[in-house]
Motif scaffolding. Sequence first.
Motif, PDB file in Angstrom:
ATOM      1  N   THR B 100       0.818  -1.120   0.104  1.00 53.25           N
ATOM      2  CA  THR B 100      -0.124   0.083   0.067  1.00 53.25           C
ATOM      3  C   THR B 100       0.718   1.312   0.070  1.00 53.25           C
ATOM      4  OG1 THR B 100      -1.847  -1.016   1.225  1.00 53.25           O
ATOM      5  CG2 THR B 100      -1.836   1.184   1.319  1.00 53.25           C
ATOM      6  N   THR B 101       0.551   2.174  -0.921  1.00 59.99           N
ATOM      7  CA  THR B 101       1.281   3.280  -0.911  1.00 59.99           C
ATOM      8  C   THR B 101       0.722   4.285  -0.004  1.00 59.99           C
ATOM      9  OG1 THR B 101       0.164   4.390  -2.751  1.00 59.99           O
ATOM     10  CG2 THR B 101       2.247   2.731  -3.396  1.00 59.99           C
ATOM     11  N   ILE B 102       1.826   5.181   0.567  1.00 62.79           N
ATOM     12  CA  ILE B 102       1.241   6.158   1.829  1.00 62.79           C
ATOM     13  C   ILE B 102       1.714   7.179   1.585  1.00 62.79           C
ATOM     14  CG2 ILE B 102       1.008   4.073   3.348  1.00 62.79           C
ATOM     15  CD1 ILE B 102       3.785   4.874   4.406  1.00 62.79           C
ATOM     16  N   VAL B 103       2.451   7.672   0.453  1.00 61.70           N
ATOM     17  CA  VAL B 103       2.974   9.166   0.378  1.00 61.70           C
ATOM     18  C   VAL B 103       1.998  10.285   0.516  1.00 61.70           C
ATOM     19  CG1 VAL B 103       4.716  10.933  -0.520  1.00 61.70           C
ATOM     20  CG2 VAL B 103       5.220   8.421   0.073  1.00 61.70           C
ATOM     21  N   PHE B 104       1.127  10.146  -0.536  1.00 66.87           N
ATOM     22  CA  PHE B 104       0.008  11.134  -1.019  1.00 66.87           C
ATOM     23  C   PHE B 104      -0.708  11.120   0.380  1.00 66.87           C
ATOM     24  CE2 PHE B 104       0.717   9.909  -5.216  1.00 66.87           C
ATOM     25  CZ  PHE B 104       0.927  11.245  -5.810  1.00 66.87           C
ATOM     26  N   SER B 105      -1.191  10.241   1.134  1.00 66.77           N
ATOM     27  CA  SER B 105      -1.853  10.264   2.406  1.00 66.77           C
ATOM     28  C   SER B 105      -1.326  10.986   3.360  1.00 66.77           C
ATOM     29  CB  SER B 105      -2.337   9.065   2.928  1.00 66.77           C
ATOM     30  OG  SER B 105      -2.877   8.008   1.987  1.00 66.77           O
ATOM     31  N   ASN B 106       0.081  10.712   3.572  1.00 74.39           N
ATOM     32  CA  ASN B 106       0.922  11.215   4.807  1.00 74.39           C
ATOM     33  C   ASN B 106       1.126  12.733   4.338  1.00 74.39           C
ATOM     34  OD1 ASN B 106       1.815   9.935   6.752  1.00 74.39           O
ATOM     35  ND2 ASN B 106       2.941   8.484   5.258  1.00 74.39           N
ATOM     36  N   LEU B 107       1.144  13.257   3.148  1.00 81.60           N
ATOM     37  CA  LEU B 107       1.324  14.486   2.543  1.00 81.60           C
ATOM     38  C   LEU B 107       0.220  15.321   2.992  1.00 81.60           C
ATOM     39  CD1 LEU B 107       3.022  14.364  -0.862  1.00 81.60           C
ATOM     40  CD2 LEU B 107       4.212  15.343   1.326  1.00 81.60           C
ATOM     41  N   PHE B 108      -1.074  14.626   2.785  1.00 83.99           N
ATOM     42  CA  PHE B 108      -2.336  15.238   3.100  1.00 83.99           C
ATOM     43  C   PHE B 108      -2.369  15.325   4.541  1.00 83.99           C
ATOM     44  CE2 PHE B 108      -6.745  14.649   4.784  1.00 83.99           C
ATOM     45  CZ  PHE B 108      -7.113  16.073   4.097  1.00 83.99           C
ATOM     46  N   LEU B 109      -1.906  14.540   5.258  1.00 83.91           N
ATOM     47  CA  LEU B 109      -2.393  14.532   6.820  1.00 83.91           C
ATOM     48  C   LEU B 109      -0.951  15.551   7.314  1.00 83.91           C
ATOM     49  CD1 LEU B 109      -2.694  10.524   7.378  1.00 83.91           C
ATOM     50  CD2 LEU B 109      -4.523  12.824   8.028  1.00 83.91           C
ATOM     51  N   PHE B 110       0.147  15.713   6.808  1.00 82.76           N
ATOM     52  CA  PHE B 110       0.937  16.491   7.141  1.00 82.76           C
ATOM     53  C   PHE B 110       0.501  17.977   7.029  1.00 82.76           C
ATOM     54  CE2 PHE B 110       4.921  19.026   6.825  1.00 82.76           C
ATOM     55  CZ  PHE B 110       5.266  18.895   8.483  1.00 82.76           C
ATOM     56  N   SER B 111      -0.087  18.256   5.851  1.00 84.60           N
ATOM     57  CA  SER B 111      -0.759  19.474   5.357  1.00 84.60           C
ATOM     58  C   SER B 111      -1.662  20.078   6.513  1.00 84.60           C
ATOM     59  CB  SER B 111      -1.312  19.638   4.126  1.00 84.60           C
ATOM     60  OG  SER B 111      -2.546  19.082   4.286  1.00 84.60           O
ATOM     61  N   ILE B 112      -2.407  18.831   7.002  1.00 84.59           N
ATOM     62  CA  ILE B 112      -3.291  19.444   8.143  1.00 84.59           C
ATOM     63  C   ILE B 112      -2.359  19.839   9.317  1.00 84.59           C
ATOM     64  CG2 ILE B 112      -5.357  18.649   9.755  1.00 84.59           C
ATOM     65  CD1 ILE B 112      -6.129  16.708   7.631  1.00 84.59           C
ATOM     66  N   CYS B 113      -1.497  19.063   9.809  1.00 89.07           N
ATOM     67  CA  CYS B 113      -0.606  19.540  10.968  1.00 89.07           C
ATOM     68  C   CYS B 113      -0.112  20.992  10.731  1.00 89.07           C
ATOM     69  CB  CYS B 113       0.462  18.392  11.078  1.00 89.07           C
ATOM     70  SG  CYS B 113       0.067  16.796  11.358  1.00 89.07           S
ATOM     71  N   GLN B 114       0.280  21.384   9.507  1.00 91.60           N
ATOM     72  CA  GLN B 114       0.924  22.513   9.187  1.00 91.60           C
ATOM     73  C   GLN B 114      -0.094  23.443   9.246  1.00 91.60           C
ATOM     74  OE1 GLN B 114       2.328  21.303   5.212  1.00 91.60           O
ATOM     75  NE2 GLN B 114       4.111  22.530   5.675  1.00 91.60           N
ATOM     76  N   ASN B 115      -1.297  23.284   8.765  1.00 97.47           N
ATOM     77  CA  ASN B 115      -2.646  24.274   9.111  1.00 97.47           C
ATOM     78  C   ASN B 115      -2.820  24.462  10.464  1.00 97.47           C
ATOM     79  OD1 ASN B 115      -4.774  25.698   8.502  1.00 97.47           O
ATOM     80  ND2 ASN B 115      -6.076  24.185   7.759  1.00 97.47           N
ATOM     81  N   VAL B 116      -2.623  23.337  11.279  1.00100.34           N
ATOM     82  CA  VAL B 116      -3.065  23.540  12.830  1.00100.34           C
ATOM     83  C   VAL B 116      -1.878  24.306  13.520  1.00100.34           C
ATOM     84  CG1 VAL B 116      -3.192  22.190  14.988  1.00100.34           C
ATOM     85  CG2 VAL B 116      -4.478  21.566  12.797  1.00100.34           C
ATOM     86  N   ALA B 117      -0.752  23.973  13.048  1.00 96.71           N
ATOM     87  CA  ALA B 117       0.539  24.429  13.768  1.00 96.71           C
ATOM     88  C   ALA B 117       0.382  25.962  13.193  1.00 96.71           C
ATOM     89  CB  ALA B 117       1.732  23.792  13.326  1.00 96.71           C
ATOM     90  N   SER B 118      -0.040  26.415  12.190  1.00101.37           N
ATOM     91  CA  SER B 118       0.236  27.815  11.842  1.00101.37           C
ATOM     92  C   SER B 118      -0.823  28.578  12.134  1.00101.37           C
ATOM     93  CB  SER B 118       0.128  27.946  10.286  1.00101.37           C
ATOM     94  OG  SER B 118      -0.823  27.474   9.761  1.00101.37           O
ATOM     95  N   ASN B 119      -1.880  28.034  12.523  1.00106.33           N
ATOM     96  CA  ASN B 119      -3.277  28.780  13.085  1.00106.33           C
ATOM     97  C   ASN B 119      -4.157  27.664  13.901  1.00106.33           C
ATOM     98  OD1 ASN B 119      -5.409  30.329  13.740  1.00106.33           O
ATOM     99  ND2 ASN B 119      -6.234  29.975  11.620  1.00106.33           N
ATOM    100  N   PRO B 120      -3.634  27.658  15.266  1.00105.83           N
ATOM    101  CA  PRO B 120      -4.103  26.723  16.192  1.00105.83           C
ATOM    102  C   PRO B 120      -5.460  26.802  16.175  1.00105.83           C
ATOM    103  CG  PRO B 120      -2.222  27.531  17.063  1.00105.83           C
ATOM    104  CD  PRO B 120      -2.228  28.285  15.843  1.00105.83           C
ATOM    105  N   SER B 121      -5.970  27.873  16.137  1.00103.38           N
ATOM    106  CA  SER B 121      -7.517  28.153  16.302  1.00103.38           C
ATOM    107  C   SER B 121      -8.599  27.586  15.468  1.00103.38           C
ATOM    108  CB  SER B 121      -7.824  29.847  16.115  1.00103.38           C
ATOM    109  OG  SER B 121      -7.587  30.308  15.129  1.00103.38           O
ATOM    110  N   VAL B 122      -7.923  26.796  14.376  1.00 98.70           N
ATOM    111  CA  VAL B 122      -8.926  26.119  13.500  1.00 98.70           C
ATOM    112  C   VAL B 122      -9.223  24.676  14.053  1.00 98.70           C
ATOM    113  CG1 VAL B 122      -7.522  26.778  11.129  1.00 98.70           C
ATOM    114  CG2 VAL B 122      -6.610  24.850  12.586  1.00 98.70           C
TER     115      VAL B 122
END
Lengths: 197, 173
Positions: B100-122
């Motif tokens: 099972t390939t996972i990189v696209f999924s990881n990139l998406f999940l990491f983008s959520i982490c970036q979103n939260v880290a840059s703006n925790p109020s989300v």
Amino acid sequence: MNPPYTIAQQIVIAKISSFLSADANDRSSIMQWGPYRGDERIPILLTMLYKRVEWANSLFPTSVSVQAVSEYMLSLCGRYINQAVAISNNSSGEIIIAPGSGQPVNLSFMTLFWEVGVTPGPPSVGDTNITINDGPAIYGSLSVYSDGIKLMPNLSDQYSYTFNITPTQISIDFTNNASGFYLQQKINIEYVKTVIL
Amino acid sequence: MPFTASFTVSQSADGTQLTITDTSNYGTEGKGTFSSRSLSILMSDGNPLPGTPVIFSFANYPNDFVTIPIEKDYSLNITLTLVSTNPQPGSVYVSQRIVTTIVFSNLFLFSICQNVASNPSVLQIPDFYTNWQAAEVNYAAALRATDYSDQFSAQAALNRLQQIINNKTILFQ
């Protein structure tokens, strides 16, 4: 200013803090009715963050955004950071020296369980003693349970046991046990033994 | 030592390239003793992954690896088959496993982490946290199903995660 911890250290701190915060949440909600009620999402948030930071750091270790997410993750660890660092620093274990031999040893926590007459093992229906060829067990570490109830040793007025520990053997004689073990009696024996490194 | 067919799978850091490398031990039975080598890369519906070669010949792939472009994560049933002209007892000429390939999924999940880290109020946005958890759960389910060689369930979990990815502007704002 350099961050106080590397990303790898922050991941370790977050992993431990996830468990610590979950434990704190349980204690505050069940036992205290909450003078302090932390954010109950913290354990899961930390888990979701450290999994992704761990992955991203393996591929893009110099990325500024990985650093940023990791530092945010560390900020969520909050009051658990010091405890997590202490646990992390001790995770390799301290060296234990056996006083008798002077050799460094590890401790091994043993748990044995038998359902008499059902699971294979030393106790059979009607037996009154168990001999375990293992050791060296630490004297005083032995616990014996019958059907989930901890038996106290060396008592004459109730179901009890006497024991003898040698470097290679633990023998347990059950007292006030006239008819011996009965079918499906659940015997659970726990002890700690030393293992020479 | 008997011959054992084997392969490794890797995905590029941006997820778009899937590389399959034949790691069989040709030291014990040389490439000249095989009449053919083929690679089967099947999706969970039984169809080949688009763009995959059926013939993975020694002549066309002398470096023993093939790179395939992909545009999203898949759970794949990969089989490497070698045909020996002189089969030896104890040798294994077929290697198969679920990947099972996972990189696209990881990139998406990491983008959520970036979103939260840059703006925790989300995190205060209704259902943001729940949707994030749902994405994580499906990611974990895909990996767990892969552990059990359950390609169909792994792909089903990836599909659910893909639904979340496709609707991220609705689910995470």
